[in-house]
Design a protein around this motif. Sequence first.
Motif, PDB file in Angstrom:
ATOM      1  N   PHE A 342      -4.550  41.372   4.450  1.00 52.19           N
ATOM      2  CA  PHE A 342      -5.608  39.918   4.129  1.00 52.19           C
ATOM      3  C   PHE A 342      -6.811  40.009   4.682  1.00 52.19           C
ATOM      4  N   LEU A 343      -7.195  40.775   5.702  1.00 52.15           N
ATOM      5  CA  LEU A 343      -8.468  40.550   6.496  1.00 52.15           C
ATOM      6  C   LEU A 343      -9.617  40.753   5.458  1.00 52.15           C
ATOM      7  N   PRO A 344      -9.674  41.541   4.309  1.00 54.45           N
ATOM      8  CA  PRO A 344     -10.936  41.539   3.312  1.00 54.45           C
ATOM      9  C   PRO A 344     -11.034  40.469   2.694  1.00 54.45           C
ATOM     10  N   ASN A 345      -9.941  39.902   2.243  1.00 53.38           N
ATOM     11  CA  ASN A 345     -10.012  38.536   1.719  1.00 53.38           C
ATOM     12  C   ASN A 345     -10.499  37.507   2.633  1.00 53.38           C
ATOM     13  N   ILE A 346      -9.980  37.407   3.868  1.00 56.42           N
ATOM     14  CA  ILE A 346     -10.697  36.498   4.751  1.00 56.42           C
ATOM     15  C   ILE A 346     -11.954  36.685   5.150  1.00 56.42           C
ATOM     16  N   LEU A 347     -12.359  37.728   5.075  1.00 52.06           N
ATOM     17  CA  LEU A 347     -13.990  38.137   5.301  1.00 52.06           C
ATOM     18  C   LEU A 347     -14.733  37.655   4.304  1.00 52.06           C
ATOM     19  N   LEU A 348     -14.441  38.269   3.096  1.00 48.86           N
ATOM     20  CA  LEU A 348     -15.074  37.812   1.842  1.00 48.86           C
ATOM     21  C   LEU A 348     -15.032  36.320   1.453  1.00 48.86           C
ATOM     22  N   LEU A 349     -13.856  35.590   1.628  1.00 44.56           N
ATOM     23  CA  LEU A 349     -13.843  34.084   1.585  1.00 44.56           C
ATOM     24  C   LEU A 349     -14.707  33.601   2.302  1.00 44.56           C
ATOM     25  N   GLY A 389      -6.252  28.727  -2.852  1.00 47.44           N
ATOM     26  CA  GLY A 389      -4.551  28.870  -2.740  1.00 47.44           C
ATOM     27  C   GLY A 389      -4.016  29.496  -3.975  1.00 47.44           C
ATOM     28  N   PHE A 390      -4.728  29.775  -5.108  1.00 50.96           N
ATOM     29  CA  PHE A 390      -4.192  30.593  -6.196  1.00 50.96           C
ATOM     30  C   PHE A 390      -4.459  32.145  -5.709  1.00 50.96           C
ATOM     31  N   GLY A 391      -5.284  32.534  -5.151  1.00 49.03           N
ATOM     32  CA  GLY A 391      -5.229  33.792  -4.502  1.00 49.03           C
ATOM     33  C   GLY A 391      -4.260  34.134  -3.225  1.00 49.03           C
ATOM     34  N   CYS A 392      -4.463  33.177  -2.419  1.00 49.63           N
ATOM     35  CA  CYS A 392      -3.882  33.392  -1.000  1.00 49.63           C
ATOM     36  C   CYS A 392      -3.680  32.159  -0.196  1.00 49.63           C
ATOM     37  N   THR A 393      -2.428  31.710   0.323  1.00 51.66           N
ATOM     38  CA  THR A 393      -2.418  30.421   1.055  1.00 51.66           C
ATOM     39  C   THR A 393      -3.008  30.404   2.409  1.00 51.66           C
ATOM     40  N   VAL A 394      -3.209  31.512   2.977  1.00 51.04           N
ATOM     41  CA  VAL A 394      -3.806  31.879   4.463  1.00 51.04           C
ATOM     42  C   VAL A 394      -5.034  31.509   4.488  1.00 51.04           C
ATOM     43  N   PRO A 395      -5.865  32.102   3.590  1.00 54.10           N
ATOM     44  CA  PRO A 395      -7.438  31.633   3.725  1.00 54.10           C
ATOM     45  C   PRO A 395      -7.642  30.169   2.979  1.00 54.10           C
ATOM     46  N   ALA A 396      -6.676  29.797   2.152  1.00 48.83           N
ATOM     47  CA  ALA A 396      -6.974  28.436   1.720  1.00 48.83           C
ATOM     48  C   ALA A 396      -6.645  27.211   2.598  1.00 48.83           C
ATOM     49  N   LEU A 418       1.703  24.895  -2.543  1.00 51.44           N
ATOM     50  CA  LEU A 418       2.192  24.718  -4.122  1.00 51.44           C
ATOM     51  C   LEU A 418       1.237  25.443  -5.039  1.00 51.44           C
ATOM     52  N   MET A 419       0.254  26.031  -4.703  1.00 48.66           N
ATOM     53  CA  MET A 419      -0.692  26.501  -5.693  1.00 48.66           C
ATOM     54  C   MET A 419       0.014  28.126  -5.597  1.00 48.66           C
ATOM     55  N   SER A 420       0.245  28.307  -6.831  1.00 48.43           N
ATOM     56  CA  SER A 420       1.122  29.929  -6.843  1.00 48.43           C
ATOM     57  C   SER A 420       0.071  31.097  -6.254  1.00 48.43           C
ATOM     58  N   CYS A 421       0.355  31.565  -5.124  1.00 50.39           N
ATOM     59  CA  CYS A 421      -0.684  32.700  -4.393  1.00 50.39           C
ATOM     60  C   CYS A 421      -0.392  33.770  -5.146  1.00 50.39           C
ATOM     61  N   GLY A 422      -0.967  34.911  -4.740  1.00 49.85           N
ATOM     62  CA  GLY A 422      -0.967  36.190  -5.617  1.00 49.85           C
ATOM     63  C   GLY A 422       0.378  36.954  -5.013  1.00 49.85           C
ATOM     64  N   ALA A 423       0.914  36.631  -3.869  1.00 50.47           N
ATOM     65  CA  ALA A 423       2.264  37.140  -3.385  1.00 50.47           C
ATOM     66  C   ALA A 423       3.410  36.744  -4.329  1.00 50.47           C
ATOM     67  N   ARG A 424       3.377  35.547  -4.936  1.00 48.03           N
ATOM     68  CA  ARG A 424       4.565  34.994  -5.838  1.00 48.03           C
ATOM     69  C   ARG A 424       4.493  35.996  -7.093  1.00 48.03           C
ATOM     70  N   LEU A 425       3.285  36.271  -7.511  1.00 45.82           N
ATOM     71  CA  LEU A 425       3.248  36.999  -8.706  1.00 45.82           C
ATOM     72  C   LEU A 425       4.072  38.169  -9.181  1.00 45.82           C
ATOM     73  N   PRO A 426       4.379  38.945  -8.110  1.00 49.45           N
ATOM     74  CA  PRO A 426       5.521  40.020  -8.604  1.00 49.45           C
ATOM     75  C   PRO A 426       6.847  39.747  -8.655  1.00 49.45           C
ATOM     76  N   ILE A 427       7.125  38.444  -8.328  1.00 52.43           N
ATOM     77  CA  ILE A 427       8.477  37.594  -8.470  1.00 52.43           C
ATOM     78  C   ILE A 427       8.246  37.225  -9.873  1.00 52.43           C
ATOM     79  N   TYR A 428       7.283  36.585 -10.263  1.00 53.75           N
ATOM     80  CA  TYR A 428       7.232  36.122 -11.815  1.00 53.75           C
ATOM     81  C   TYR A 428       7.084  37.374 -12.647  1.00 53.75           C
TER      82      TYR A 428
END
Length: 694
Positions: A342-349, A389-396, A418-428
């Motif tokens: 998740f570091l690239p997400n954190i840095l870019l966020l 949070g729709f991308g990832c709850t951690v940086p949110a 409660l925002m559907s993060c990207g990690a839940r998408l594989p389940i859906y």
Amino acid sequence: MSLYKIALAGNPNSGKTTIFNNLTGAKQKTGNYPGVTVEKKTGNCTIQNKKIEVIDLPGTYSLSANSPEEIIARDVIINEKPNLVVDIIDSTNLERSLYLAVQLAELRVPYLLVLNMWDEFEANKMKLAVHKLETLFDTEVICTIGHKNKSMEDLKQAIIKHLDVKCNFVPTYSSKTESIISEIVRFIGTSDKVDSRWIALKYIEKEQETIESYVNRSTKEIEIKSVLQTQLPDVTEERYSLINRICKESGFCSNQGKKTLTDKIDSIITNKYLGIPIFFTLMYLVFKLTFVVGDPFMGWIEEGMGALGDLISGFWSEESDSLLRSLLVDGVIGGVGGVLVFLPNILLLFLAIALLEGTGYMARASFIMDRLMKSLGLHGNSFIPMLIGFGCTVPAIMATRTLPNKKDRFTTIMVAPLMSCGARLPIYALLIPAFFVEKYQALVLWSIYLAGIILAIIFAKILRSSVFKGESDTYILELPPYRIPTLKSILLQMWSRALIYLQKAGTIILWISIIMWVFITFPKSDKIDKQYEQSVASVMNQNLSDDKKSEALEQLEMQYQSDVLAYSITGRIGKALEPAIKPLGFDWKIGSALIGAFAAKEVFVSQLGIVYSVGEADEESETLREKLQSNYTVLQAISIILFCLISAPCMATIAVTKRETNSWKWALFQLAGLTVVAYVISLLVYQLGNLIIG
């Protein structure tokens, strides 16, 4: 070499952090003040062979006890006793900024005034007799252009000159106020920690928190209360009257009637029709930058961690069943890799947030969304973390640092999952095509995301009226002028915030990863191992083609993994939970997959692949979908989706919640609360669905 300590104070958006960066460069440390989620920055510099620790105080308009930031700034100045307080002033907002300077004078601490953004002051053709201001405040006044690193040498020389030099300027007020101050001081006597006159002002302002912190309880409270029974003056009003006089005597001319470039831009950016579309466009770009641009980098990190795992595995033979290898590769590298990915997400966020904050747009975003968020009991700033949070709850959750109010910050942290993060998408992506015909799949996916938003709104209202009960603090929103932030400032902010994620959250996640590894690995079964070895030997002795033999061995390996998982602590917990989760439509296999999903939600899919003996399954696995279709109904699939939507996304979320709230209490409250809500809603949907279906 002597060590000195200076504190940088100033209003938000005064350029204080830029000057802090200019003084300290990369020699900075970032963390939180003990007990609160307010960022603490310290750095070091050397001036004329004097080693100086620089404290970047939280941005604050005053030193009253109205917010955590104000209390921290006050306590650092009083308790840590810096050798000098450098007050960074936005020179284009002189009258408002001098309020803090007057309070520093009341504290009788060594201070220095810095008129920052002097280029904007001159560009707006404003006027001020700086030497007169120096005389009135009895200290040096330095004019700087922080974002261009101009006059920094003058500032450094002034810092050395004024270390431990107290100013003689004592703000005086009306005769009535001075009379009350004198009476209170007479009862208080002298104080070792702080000026008695300042304590008297706190009594007049009725700052009970400050009085309890800094007044000796042996003080003659009865006599003081008798003084305070009279009608007390408005000290805030008197401070501004004093500031007004100082500005007049200093020849200050602000040219307030002139329409600036900022005013012209705001006529478009904050327009009631254009403001929200512009905001959503910018948030879409932030979202795209954070998760689309970051995706290749995430892939590289995954590949790198995989290569590292292969390298470590190479120290053992392929036949080796070493627990140490499994711990290092599956536990440590797998756990740390789950954080680093998740570091690239954190840095870019944080790059995007620093850019928006630096230009002045973030304040406009808060203003634009404030009306909508007020209906939830929150403020406009809460919307941005929820969107992320729709991308990832951690940086949110980490993005809630932009919220000025503790109640808003904690409420947003609690509902962000409660925002559907990207990690839940594989389940859906696994379940929706397995149980819904193609024409309804997009609608189902849209409904899931909408359900998360609706639940977040409902629970934000509930939390704001119960756990975080109370009226919101007065929300003073400043719209600073638009500015071009320095690249150095943006990069330092981005990296210092990301470093917190790596240092703190990573440590916690590492330990949880090791625990999860233990749960999946132990206990070992000699019977299962022996049965597997015998089956492998049997296949090897059969007269089969290489392809057939390879296929048979692969099937045996998948069955072996399934048996090991069923026998492990995770499998046993899943089976033990089965009576409790059966009313939701779940069996022990779903329970085991949910336990594995606590590490990361996407693990749910691979765990199901193991228990159903289909190997390293992903969300596109048709074999796994067929297994699920033959074992579960559409209603059970809906119940599973809802539980995964509402329950905590991953251990990283809980770890970061602990980090941002400075308390396991709130992290466990979030984990337990979301689990209970997920259970209740899934239970109601499944049971009511069965009643309706009959």
